[in-house]
Design a protein around this motif. Structure first.
Motif, PDB file in Angstrom:
ATOM      1  N   ASP A  24       0.847  -1.193   0.000  1.00 26.80           N
ATOM      2  CA  ASP A  24       0.000   0.000   0.000  1.00 26.80           C
ATOM      3  C   ASP A  24       0.884   1.244   0.000  1.00 26.80           C
ATOM      4  O   ASP A  24       2.055   1.188   0.366  1.00 26.80           O
ATOM      5  CB  ASP A  24      -0.897   0.036   1.242  1.00 26.80           C
ATOM      6  CG  ASP A  24      -1.895  -1.118   1.293  1.00 26.80           C
ATOM      7  OD1 ASP A  24      -2.194  -1.695   0.237  1.00 26.80           O
ATOM      8  OD2 ASP A  24      -2.347  -1.439   2.404  1.00 26.80           O
ATOM      9  N   GLN A  25       0.293   2.356  -0.407  1.00 23.29           N
ATOM     10  CA  GLN A  25       0.960   3.660  -0.360  1.00 23.29           C
ATOM     11  C   GLN A  25       0.086   4.585   0.484  1.00 23.29           C
ATOM     12  O   GLN A  25      -1.153   4.508   0.420  1.00 23.29           O
ATOM     13  CB  GLN A  25       1.116   4.261  -1.761  1.00 23.29           C
ATOM     14  CG  GLN A  25       2.055   3.500  -2.661  1.00 23.29           C
ATOM     15  CD  GLN A  25       3.501   3.738  -2.282  1.00 23.29           C
ATOM     16  OE1 GLN A  25       3.908   4.853  -1.972  1.00 23.29           O
ATOM     17  NE2 GLN A  25       4.291   2.671  -2.302  1.00 23.29           N
ATOM     18  N   GLN A  58      -3.052  -3.877   8.779  1.00 20.02           N
ATOM     19  CA  GLN A  58      -3.154  -5.223   9.347  1.00 20.02           C
ATOM     20  C   GLN A  58      -4.230  -5.214  10.422  1.00 20.02           C
ATOM     21  O   GLN A  58      -4.367  -4.236  11.158  1.00 20.02           O
ATOM     22  CB  GLN A  58      -1.803  -5.585   9.973  1.00 20.02           C
ATOM     23  CG  GLN A  58      -1.681  -6.980  10.466  1.00 20.02           C
ATOM     24  CD  GLN A  58      -1.321  -7.935   9.356  1.00 20.02           C
ATOM     25  OE1 GLN A  58      -0.649  -7.568   8.414  1.00 20.02           O
ATOM     26  NE2 GLN A  58      -1.768  -9.154   9.467  1.00 20.02           N
ATOM     27  N   THR A  59      -4.992  -6.292  10.493  1.00 22.98           N
ATOM     28  CA  THR A  59      -5.931  -6.457  11.598  1.00 22.98           C
ATOM     29  C   THR A  59      -5.465  -7.627  12.447  1.00 22.98           C
ATOM     30  O   THR A  59      -4.725  -8.487  11.994  1.00 22.98           O
ATOM     31  CB  THR A  59      -7.371  -6.730  11.115  1.00 22.98           C
ATOM     32  OG1 THR A  59      -7.364  -7.905  10.310  1.00 22.98           O
ATOM     33  CG2 THR A  59      -7.922  -5.558  10.344  1.00 22.98           C
ATOM     34  N   SER A  60      -5.928  -7.633  13.662  1.00 16.50           N
ATOM     35  CA  SER A  60      -5.596  -8.722  14.562  1.00 16.50           C
ATOM     36  C   SER A  60      -6.841  -9.082  15.344  1.00 16.50           C
ATOM     37  O   SER A  60      -7.455  -8.221  15.964  1.00 16.50           O
ATOM     38  CB  SER A  60      -4.496  -8.302  15.531  1.00 16.50           C
ATOM     39  OG  SER A  60      -4.260  -9.330  16.454  1.00 16.50           O
ATOM     40  N   LEU A  85      -6.596  -2.708  14.900  1.00 16.82           N
ATOM     41  CA  LEU A  85      -6.125  -2.271  13.592  1.00 16.82           C
ATOM     42  C   LEU A  85      -4.728  -1.690  13.727  1.00 16.82           C
ATOM     43  O   LEU A  85      -4.452  -0.924  14.653  1.00 16.82           O
ATOM     44  CB  LEU A  85      -7.091  -1.217  13.049  1.00 16.82           C
ATOM     45  CG  LEU A  85      -7.052  -0.847  11.592  1.00 16.82           C
ATOM     46  CD1 LEU A  85      -7.212  -2.059  10.679  1.00 16.82           C
ATOM     47  CD2 LEU A  85      -8.154   0.157  11.293  1.00 16.82           C
ATOM     48  N   TYR A  86      -3.837  -2.073  12.809  1.00 17.50           N
ATOM     49  CA  TYR A  86      -2.449  -1.641  12.840  1.00 17.50           C
ATOM     50  C   TYR A  86      -2.019  -1.138  11.478  1.00 17.50           C
ATOM     51  O   TYR A  86      -2.547  -1.554  10.461  1.00 17.50           O
ATOM     52  CB  TYR A  86      -1.513  -2.819  13.199  1.00 17.50           C
ATOM     53  CG  TYR A  86      -1.937  -3.584  14.411  1.00 17.50           C
ATOM     54  CD1 TYR A  86      -1.669  -3.106  15.683  1.00 17.50           C
ATOM     55  CD2 TYR A  86      -2.602  -4.797  14.285  1.00 17.50           C
ATOM     56  CE1 TYR A  86      -2.060  -3.821  16.802  1.00 17.50           C
ATOM     57  CE2 TYR A  86      -2.996  -5.508  15.403  1.00 17.50           C
ATOM     58  CZ  TYR A  86      -2.721  -5.025  16.655  1.00 17.50           C
ATOM     59  OH  TYR A  86      -3.107  -5.725  17.758  1.00 17.50           O
ATOM     60  N   MET A  87      -1.012  -0.279  11.474  1.00 18.45           N
ATOM     61  CA  MET A  87      -0.334   0.108  10.242  1.00 18.45           C
ATOM     62  C   MET A  87       1.138  -0.196  10.419  1.00 18.45           C
ATOM     63  O   MET A  87       1.710   0.066  11.476  1.00 18.45           O
ATOM     64  CB  MET A  87      -0.510   1.591   9.920  1.00 18.45           C
ATOM     65  CG  MET A  87      -1.836   1.886   9.269  1.00 18.45           C
ATOM     66  SD  MET A  87      -1.900   3.527   8.537  1.00 18.45           S
ATOM     67  CE  MET A  87      -1.069   3.228   6.982  1.00 18.45           C
ATOM     68  N   ASN A 135      -0.483   1.229  16.355  1.00 11.81           N
ATOM     69  CA  ASN A 135      -1.905   1.001  16.576  1.00 11.81           C
ATOM     70  C   ASN A 135      -2.618   2.183  15.941  1.00 11.81           C
ATOM     71  O   ASN A 135      -2.185   3.338  16.110  1.00 11.81           O
ATOM     72  CB  ASN A 135      -2.229   0.955  18.071  1.00 11.81           C
ATOM     73  CG  ASN A 135      -1.520  -0.179  18.775  1.00 11.81           C
ATOM     74  OD1 ASN A 135      -1.681  -1.335  18.419  1.00 11.81           O
ATOM     75  ND2 ASN A 135      -0.699   0.165  19.764  1.00 11.81           N
ATOM     76  N   VAL A 136      -3.687   1.916  15.210  1.00 11.14           N
ATOM     77  CA  VAL A 136      -4.424   2.988  14.552  1.00 11.14           C
ATOM     78  C   VAL A 136      -5.921   2.783  14.755  1.00 11.14           C
ATOM     79  O   VAL A 136      -6.368   1.700  15.147  1.00 11.14           O
ATOM     80  CB  VAL A 136      -4.117   3.063  13.030  1.00 11.14           C
ATOM     81  CG1 VAL A 136      -2.669   3.404  12.779  1.00 11.14           C
ATOM     82  CG2 VAL A 136      -4.499   1.768  12.326  1.00 11.14           C
TER      83      VAL A 136
END
Length: 140
Positions: A24-25, A58-60, A85-87, A135-136
């Motif tokens: 992704d960008q 990314q999700t967890s 949710l993570y970046m 973490n986002v």
């Protein structure tokens, strides 16, 4: 105790592999100072770009939780999913701060393009980190 030298020696390759998955960008901005627009008299908060480049969302976990707010939801026994949710950014990405907003400009997943995610807190407690992880949450 086994030597950690092989792992430490492999870190550059592992970081390169992790970055190769960041397809992704995004553009990460930080709210700037608020000024008053002279024509409209309305406040205007400019944004400062602090990062532009590769990333990955990314999700967890998907934890089912019972909705407890609102009597209608309680009566129906509503269940909602709560996702962490993570970046991920390339290892060594610096200058990011909590409160910055990442907008996905390109993504392999068309549902992510255009989404805005607010950086909440870094996940920096890793000795052998291969990425800069945050973490986002969805930006309202």
């Amino acid at each position: 105790m086994p030597s950690m030298a092989p792992l430490i020696g492999a870190l550059p390759k592992l970081r390169q592999m992790a970055e190769s998955l960041m397809t992704d960008q995004c553009v990460v901005t930080r709210p700037g100072d608020t000024t008053t627009d002279p024509e409209t008299g309305l406040p205007d908060t400019g944004d400062t770009k602090v990062y532009e480049g590769r990333c990955k969302v990314q999700t967890s976990g998907g934890l089912a939780s019972e909705q407890t707010e609102g009597s209608a939801a309680q009566a129906m026994g509503a269940v909602s999913l709560v996702w962490s949710l993570y970046m991920h950014f390339p290892f060594g990405t610096d200058g990011l701060r909590a409160g910055d907003v990442a907008e996905l400009t390109e993504s392999a997943n068309p549902l992510l393009k255009g989404r805005r995610l607010r950086l909440v807190s870094p996940q920096s407690e890793k000795t052998h980190a291969t990425a800069c992880r945050w973490n986002v949450k969805e930006d309202a």
